[in-house]
Design a protein around this motif. Structure first.
Motif, PDB file in Angstrom:
ATOM      1  N   LYS A 104       0.869  -1.048  -0.050  1.00  0.00           N
ATOM      2  CA  LYS A 104       0.229  -0.028  -0.051  1.00  0.00           C
ATOM      3  C   LYS A 104       0.949   1.124  -0.017  1.00  0.00           C
ATOM      4  CE  LYS A 104      -4.074  -2.279   2.164  1.00  0.00           C
ATOM      5  NZ  LYS A 104      -5.043  -2.474   3.383  1.00  0.00           N
ATOM      6  N   SER A 105       2.017   1.326   0.767  1.00  0.00           N
ATOM      7  CA  SER A 105       3.019   2.438   0.653  1.00  0.00           C
ATOM      8  C   SER A 105       3.524   2.578  -0.542  1.00  0.00           C
ATOM      9  CB  SER A 105       3.907   1.992   1.879  1.00  0.00           C
ATOM     10  OG  SER A 105       5.066   3.199   1.833  1.00  0.00           O
ATOM     11  N   LEU A 106       3.913   1.466  -1.106  1.00  0.00           N
ATOM     12  CA  LEU A 106       4.643   1.423  -2.669  1.00  0.00           C
ATOM     13  C   LEU A 106       3.527   1.927  -3.669  1.00  0.00           C
ATOM     14  CD1 LEU A 106       7.248   0.198  -3.818  1.00  0.00           C
ATOM     15  CD2 LEU A 106       5.877  -1.787  -4.377  1.00  0.00           C
ATOM     16  N   LEU A 107       2.184   1.597  -3.548  1.00  0.00           N
ATOM     17  CA  LEU A 107       1.235   2.144  -4.281  1.00  0.00           C
ATOM     18  C   LEU A 107       0.938   3.707  -4.281  1.00  0.00           C
ATOM     19  CD1 LEU A 107      -1.232  -0.950  -4.700  1.00  0.00           C
ATOM     20  CD2 LEU A 107       0.170   0.212  -6.584  1.00  0.00           C
ATOM     21  N   PHE A 108       1.010   3.989  -2.901  1.00  0.00           N
ATOM     22  CA  PHE A 108       0.637   5.297  -2.538  1.00  0.00           C
ATOM     23  C   PHE A 108       1.573   6.253  -3.061  1.00  0.00           C
ATOM     24  CE2 PHE A 108       1.320   9.066   0.150  1.00  0.00           C
ATOM     25  CZ  PHE A 108       0.156   9.469   0.019  1.00  0.00           C
ATOM     26  N   ARG A 109       3.112   5.965  -2.915  1.00  0.00           N
ATOM     27  CA  ARG A 109       3.884   6.586  -3.529  1.00  0.00           C
ATOM     28  C   ARG A 109       4.115   6.777  -5.225  1.00  0.00           C
ATOM     29  NH1 ARG A 109       7.268   3.557   0.167  1.00  0.00           N
ATOM     30  NH2 ARG A 109       8.134   2.444  -1.726  1.00  0.00           N
ATOM     31  N   ALA A 110       3.836   5.602  -5.710  1.00  0.00           N
ATOM     32  CA  ALA A 110       3.654   5.441  -7.165  1.00  0.00           C
ATOM     33  C   ALA A 110       2.528   6.541  -7.710  1.00  0.00           C
ATOM     34  CB  ALA A 110       3.434   4.092  -7.681  1.00  0.00           C
ATOM     35  N   TYR A 111       1.249   6.272  -6.921  1.00  0.00           N
ATOM     36  CA  TYR A 111       0.172   7.177  -7.489  1.00  0.00           C
ATOM     37  C   TYR A 111       0.349   8.561  -7.251  1.00  0.00           C
ATOM     38  CZ  TYR A 111      -2.233   2.685  -8.584  1.00  0.00           C
ATOM     39  OH  TYR A 111      -2.836   1.575  -8.910  1.00  0.00           O
ATOM     40  N   GLU A 112       0.958   8.936  -6.183  1.00  0.00           N
ATOM     41  CA  GLU A 112       1.460  10.239  -5.906  1.00  0.00           C
ATOM     42  C   GLU A 112       2.511  10.684  -6.883  1.00  0.00           C
ATOM     43  OE1 GLU A 112       0.290  12.942  -3.668  1.00  0.00           O
ATOM     44  OE2 GLU A 112      -1.054  11.374  -3.364  1.00  0.00           O
ATOM     45  N   THR A 113       3.314   9.909  -7.283  1.00  0.00           N
ATOM     46  CA  THR A 113       4.039  10.516  -8.424  1.00  0.00           C
ATOM     47  C   THR A 113       3.388  10.542  -9.738  1.00  0.00           C
ATOM     48  OG1 THR A 113       6.024   9.308  -7.258  1.00  0.00           O
ATOM     49  CG2 THR A 113       6.191   9.664  -9.684  1.00  0.00           C
ATOM     50  N   LEU A 114       2.529   9.764  -9.989  1.00  0.00           N
ATOM     51  CA  LEU A 114       1.979   9.686 -11.250  1.00  0.00           C
ATOM     52  C   LEU A 114       0.914  11.063 -11.247  1.00  0.00           C
ATOM     53  CD1 LEU A 114       0.867   6.119 -11.676  1.00  0.00           C
ATOM     54  CD2 LEU A 114       2.628   7.452 -13.135  1.00  0.00           C
ATOM     55  N   ARG A 115       0.332  11.398 -10.026  1.00  0.00           N
ATOM     56  CA  ARG A 115      -0.459  12.488 -10.004  1.00  0.00           C
ATOM     57  C   ARG A 115       0.096  13.877 -10.253  1.00  0.00           C
ATOM     58  NH1 ARG A 115      -4.303  11.008  -6.753  1.00  0.00           N
ATOM     59  NH2 ARG A 115      -2.953  10.201  -5.433  1.00  0.00           N
ATOM     60  N   THR A 116       1.318  13.869  -9.623  1.00  0.00           N
ATOM     61  CA  THR A 116       2.230  14.977  -9.980  1.00  0.00           C
ATOM     62  C   THR A 116       2.703  15.227 -11.363  1.00  0.00           C
ATOM     63  OG1 THR A 116       2.993  14.770  -7.611  1.00  0.00           O
ATOM     64  CG2 THR A 116       4.404  16.021  -9.548  1.00  0.00           C
ATOM     65  N   GLU A 117       2.993  13.958 -12.027  1.00  0.00           N
ATOM     66  CA  GLU A 117       3.482  14.072 -13.328  1.00  0.00           C
ATOM     67  C   GLU A 117       2.467  14.180 -14.444  1.00  0.00           C
ATOM     68  OE1 GLU A 117       6.647  13.474 -14.869  1.00  0.00           O
ATOM     69  OE2 GLU A 117       7.529  13.780 -12.529  1.00  0.00           O
ATOM     70  N   LEU A 118       1.339  13.806 -14.226  1.00  0.00           N
ATOM     71  CA  LEU A 118       0.129  13.721 -14.873  1.00  0.00           C
ATOM     72  C   LEU A 118      -0.687  14.913 -14.750  1.00  0.00           C
ATOM     73  CD1 LEU A 118      -0.729  10.196 -15.353  1.00  0.00           C
ATOM     74  CD2 LEU A 118       0.497  11.404 -16.968  1.00  0.00           C
ATOM     75  N   ALA A 119      -0.533  15.879 -13.911  1.00  0.00           N
ATOM     76  CA  ALA A 119      -1.358  17.141 -13.509  1.00  0.00           C
ATOM     77  C   ALA A 119      -1.486  17.987 -14.775  1.00  0.00           C
ATOM     78  CB  ALA A 119      -0.592  17.861 -12.370  1.00  0.00           C
ATOM     79  N   PRO A 120      -0.464  18.176 -15.501  1.00  0.00           N
ATOM     80  CA  PRO A 120      -0.655  18.856 -16.686  1.00  0.00           C
ATOM     81  C   PRO A 120      -1.832  18.398 -17.713  1.00  0.00           C
ATOM     82  CG  PRO A 120       1.624  18.767 -16.534  1.00  0.00           C
ATOM     83  CD  PRO A 120       0.953  17.894 -15.505  1.00  0.00           C
ATOM     84  N   LEU A 121      -1.710  17.060 -17.884  1.00  0.00           N
ATOM     85  CA  LEU A 121      -2.645  16.310 -18.688  1.00  0.00           C
ATOM     86  C   LEU A 121      -4.159  16.466 -17.962  1.00  0.00           C
ATOM     87  CD1 LEU A 121      -3.262  14.465 -20.984  1.00  0.00           C
ATOM     88  CD2 LEU A 121      -2.984  12.484 -19.036  1.00  0.00           C
ATOM     89  N   VAL A 122      -4.226  16.323 -16.535  1.00  0.00           N
ATOM     90  CA  VAL A 122      -5.461  16.668 -16.061  1.00  0.00           C
ATOM     91  C   VAL A 122      -6.112  17.935 -16.072  1.00  0.00           C
ATOM     92  CG1 VAL A 122      -6.790  16.628 -13.695  1.00  0.00           C
ATOM     93  CG2 VAL A 122      -5.255  14.630 -14.169  1.00  0.00           C
ATOM     94  N   SER A 123      -5.390  18.848 -15.864  1.00  0.00           N
ATOM     95  CA  SER A 123      -5.772  20.229 -15.963  1.00  0.00           C
ATOM     96  C   SER A 123      -5.941  20.763 -17.391  1.00  0.00           C
ATOM     97  CB  SER A 123      -4.553  21.256 -15.699  1.00  0.00           C
ATOM     98  OG  SER A 123      -3.517  21.272 -16.427  1.00  0.00           O
ATOM     99  N   SER A 124      -5.166  19.901 -18.604  1.00  0.00           N
ATOM    100  CA  SER A 124      -5.759  20.479 -20.024  1.00  0.00           C
ATOM    101  C   SER A 124      -7.026  19.701 -20.456  1.00  0.00           C
ATOM    102  CB  SER A 124      -4.466  19.657 -20.849  1.00  0.00           C
ATOM    103  OG  SER A 124      -4.472  18.504 -20.999  1.00  0.00           O
ATOM    104  N   ILE A 125      -7.449  18.895 -19.697  1.00  0.00           N
ATOM    105  CA  ILE A 125      -8.892  18.369 -20.121  1.00  0.00           C
ATOM    106  C   ILE A 125      -9.903  18.901 -19.220  1.00  0.00           C
ATOM    107  CG2 ILE A 125      -7.893  16.101 -21.198  1.00  0.00           C
ATOM    108  CD1 ILE A 125      -8.574  14.784 -18.711  1.00  0.00           C
TER     109      ILE A 125
END
Length: 196
Positions: free
Chosen positions: A173-194
């Motif tokens: 769960k800790s591993l997934l949390f860190r992964a999803y947080e990284t993805l959320r940060t990396e993909l923030a421009p994608l989310v804001s663009s839609i």
């Protein structure tokens, strides 16, 4: 009544080649897809899938149904994929943004009522988003990438993934949390663009 994967594997252990064929047919595509997402190379993914099934077959006599068959198989696949990624770090696999989209069959005759199928532009935008997401997932550390792929793409539960990655559920769960947080940060421009 259909036999379970465990029963099929026990039948393989007893010498039933047909049962192995059934397992091969059932899991070949999901396994190749998982491995491709890990190593980002179709040929390597195919080779690794073949190696996974070879190892499953070779280990048939030692097979003991202590876990789900898929847990055992994906543990083998994950270990092979992680080794392949580590061995091939010098070879950088990039997803090409220059790939063309075939529009030939999607063009409509002039007087036809348009259907609700996505337009070429929508397909291209979706493809670009997919490429961005796959790049972000591929950029994750190997163990985080494996956890995300097993969780989101293979839809395995925490217990199975923890067994595959040989860690506790809380560590997973800790591993997934860190992964999803990284993805959320990396993909923030994608989310804001839609506009979400």
């Amino acid at each position: 009544m259909a036999r379970t994967d465990v029963q099929l594997m026990l039948d393989v252990k007893a010498g039933d080649e047909q049962s192995f064929e059934l397992l091969l047919r059932k899991y070949r595509t999901p396994l190749v897809n998982f491995l491709y997402r890990m190593v980002r190379d179709t040929a390597v993914a195919e080779d690794l899938a073949q190696e996974v099934f070879l190892r499953v077959y070779r280990a048939r006599n030692e097979y003991a149904p202590s876990a789900k068959f898929t847990t055992w198989m994906f543990r083998i696949a994950t270990n092979l994929a992680l080794n392949s990624v580590r061995d091939n770090r010098h070879r950088r696999m990039d997803i090409s943004m220059d790939q063309t989209v075939n529009a030939g069959d999607d063009e409509q005759p002039a007087m036809e009522v348009p259907d609700r199928a996505p337009t070429i532009e929508q397909k291209l935008v979706a493809r670009t988003r997919s490429v961005m997401i796959l790049r972000a997932v591929h950029a994750l550390p190997e163990k985080q990438r494996a956890a995300v792929l097993l969780h989101k793409y293979q839809e395995l539960d925490y217990d199975e993934i923890a067994r595959i990655l040989e860690c506790s559920e809380s560590a997973l769960k800790s591993l997934l949390f860190r992964a999803y947080e990284t993805l959320r940060t990396e993909l923030a421009p994608l989310v804001s663009s839609i506009g979400v």
